[in-house]
Scaffold this motif. Structure first.
Motif, PDB file in Angstrom:
ATOM      1  N   CYS A 209      -5.929   7.340   4.503  1.00 44.56           N
ATOM      2  CA  CYS A 209      -4.860   6.682   5.262  1.00 44.56           C
ATOM      3  C   CYS A 209      -4.759   7.262   6.675  1.00 44.56           C
ATOM      4  N   VAL A 210      -4.744   8.574   6.766  1.00 43.17           N
ATOM      5  CA  VAL A 210      -4.605   9.231   8.072  1.00 43.17           C
ATOM      6  C   VAL A 210      -5.789   8.914   8.978  1.00 43.17           C
ATOM      7  N   ASN A 211      -6.994   8.873   8.424  1.00 43.82           N
ATOM      8  CA  ASN A 211      -8.175   8.560   9.237  1.00 43.82           C
ATOM      9  C   ASN A 211      -8.043   7.190   9.899  1.00 43.82           C
ATOM     10  N   CYS A 212      -7.486   6.249   9.187  1.00 48.12           N
ATOM     11  CA  CYS A 212      -7.282   4.912   9.750  1.00 48.12           C
ATOM     12  C   CYS A 212      -6.119   4.924  10.743  1.00 48.12           C
ATOM     13  N   HIS A 213      -5.028   5.590  10.365  1.00 43.93           N
ATOM     14  CA  HIS A 213      -3.853   5.623  11.235  1.00 43.93           C
ATOM     15  C   HIS A 213      -4.144   6.300  12.573  1.00 43.93           C
TER      16      HIS A 213
ATOM     17  N   LEU B   6       0.805  -1.220   0.000  1.00 50.95           N
ATOM     18  CA  LEU B   6       0.000   0.000   0.000  1.00 50.95           C
ATOM     19  C   LEU B   6       0.839   1.273   0.000  1.00 50.95           C
ATOM     20  N   GLU B   7       1.841   1.344   0.853  1.00 50.03           N
ATOM     21  CA  GLU B   7       2.656   2.567   0.915  1.00 50.03           C
ATOM     22  C   GLU B   7       3.406   2.841  -0.394  1.00 50.03           C
TER      23      GLU B   7
ATOM     24  N   LEU C 180     -13.431   2.160   7.307  1.00 51.33           N
ATOM     25  CA  LEU C 180     -12.215   2.815   6.818  1.00 51.33           C
ATOM     26  C   LEU C 180     -11.615   2.066   5.627  1.00 51.33           C
ATOM     27  N   SER C 181     -11.683   0.749   5.639  1.00 45.62           N
ATOM     28  CA  SER C 181     -11.192  -0.038   4.505  1.00 45.62           C
ATOM     29  C   SER C 181     -12.033   0.237   3.264  1.00 45.62           C
TER      30      SER C 181
ATOM     31  N   SER D   6      -6.144  -2.830  -1.943  1.00 44.31           N
ATOM     32  CA  SER D   6      -5.599  -2.981  -0.590  1.00 44.31           C
ATOM     33  C   SER D   6      -6.699  -2.845   0.452  1.00 44.31           C
ATOM     34  N   GLY D   7      -7.701  -2.025   0.167  1.00 47.02           N
ATOM     35  CA  GLY D   7      -8.845  -1.934   1.079  1.00 47.02           C
ATOM     36  C   GLY D   7      -9.517  -3.287   1.254  1.00 47.02           C
ATOM     37  N   ASN D   8      -9.628  -4.044   0.166  1.00 51.99           N
ATOM     38  CA  ASN D   8     -10.188  -5.401   0.264  1.00 51.99           C
ATOM     39  C   ASN D   8      -9.266  -6.306   1.077  1.00 51.99           C
ATOM     40  N   LEU D   9      -7.970  -6.207   0.832  1.00 47.77           N
ATOM     41  CA  LEU D   9      -7.012  -7.044   1.558  1.00 47.77           C
ATOM     42  C   LEU D   9      -7.034  -6.747   3.055  1.00 47.77           C
ATOM     43  N   LEU D  10      -7.306  -5.511   3.402  1.00 53.63           N
ATOM     44  CA  LEU D  10      -7.362  -5.142   4.822  1.00 53.63           C
ATOM     45  C   LEU D  10      -8.571  -5.760   5.531  1.00 53.63           C
ATOM     46  N   MET D  11      -9.557  -6.199   4.778  1.00 49.24           N
ATOM     47  CA  MET D  11     -10.752  -6.783   5.388  1.00 49.24           C
ATOM     48  C   MET D  11     -10.680  -8.308   5.520  1.00 49.24           C
TER      49      MET D  11
END
Length: 182
Positions: free
Chosen positions: A156-160, A59-60, A122-123, A103-108
């Motif tokens: 990204c920041v909202n999740c972090h 992702l980064e 957030l994802s 990556s949003g899908n991978l995060l879930m």
């Protein structure tokens, strides 16, 4: 008085028999592209890296490609605008946006999803902005790519703010009880 049943052509009867014996429909697909399983059975997906590795290795780097694709710098020599110039360069920006969205899908995936409230919301926000970022790159829209870069950063920041644990955590980052560092 009973009325006789009208004649039903054999082809119609055959189609009705097939339809009644058809398997259950495939899972519905949401606008974000994720499947909604027909049952609550676990899906056969398996995360192969930790969330931190996914962030650092997938992702980064993709986000950085997207963020660095357009912009301008000003120094003593003047202002220099930066934007993709060839189809291949625009495809690189599009591909980076695709990675952001996916990556949003991978995060879930099970093992990564920290809870089913904020984490999922957030994802999905990352998926949504990634889709729009991809569309902007496909249109070769420099201004939209720049503007959506800010929205990717915000996602990204909202999740972090909630989930990032460790030395890179922004000031005031919370560590919910349901969160464990990965």
């Amino acid at each position: 008085m009973l009325r006789p049943c009208p004649y039903v052509p054999p082809l119609v009867l055959l189609l009705l028999a097939i339809a009644c014996d058809a398997p259950a429909p495939a899972p519905a697909v949401t606008p974000a592209g994720s499947a909604t399983p027909a049952s609550s059975a676990a899906l056969p997906f398996k995360a192969t890296v930790t969330t931190k590795q996914l962030m650092a290795e997938v992702l980064e780097p993709a986000s950085n490609v997207y963020w660095e694709a357009v912009g301008s710098t000003t120094d003593a020599r003047g202002t220099v605008d930066k934007a993709p110039r060839t189809d291949a360069e625009w495809n690189t920006v599009r591909d980076a946006a695709t990675i952001v969205a996916e990556s949003g899908n991978l995060l879930m995936l099970d093992g990564r999803a920290q809870n089913h409230d904020d984490w999922i919301t957030l994802s999905r926000a990352l998926i949504d902005v990634g889709i729009r970022a991809r569309e902007a790159a496909e249109k070769h829209d420099t201004k939209a790519v720049f503007d959506l870069g800010a929205e990717v950063y915000e996602a990204c920041v909202n999740c972090h703010k909630i989930y990032l644990v460790g030395p890179k955590a922004p000031p005031g980052a919370a560590t919910p009880a349901s969160t464990k560092p990965q």
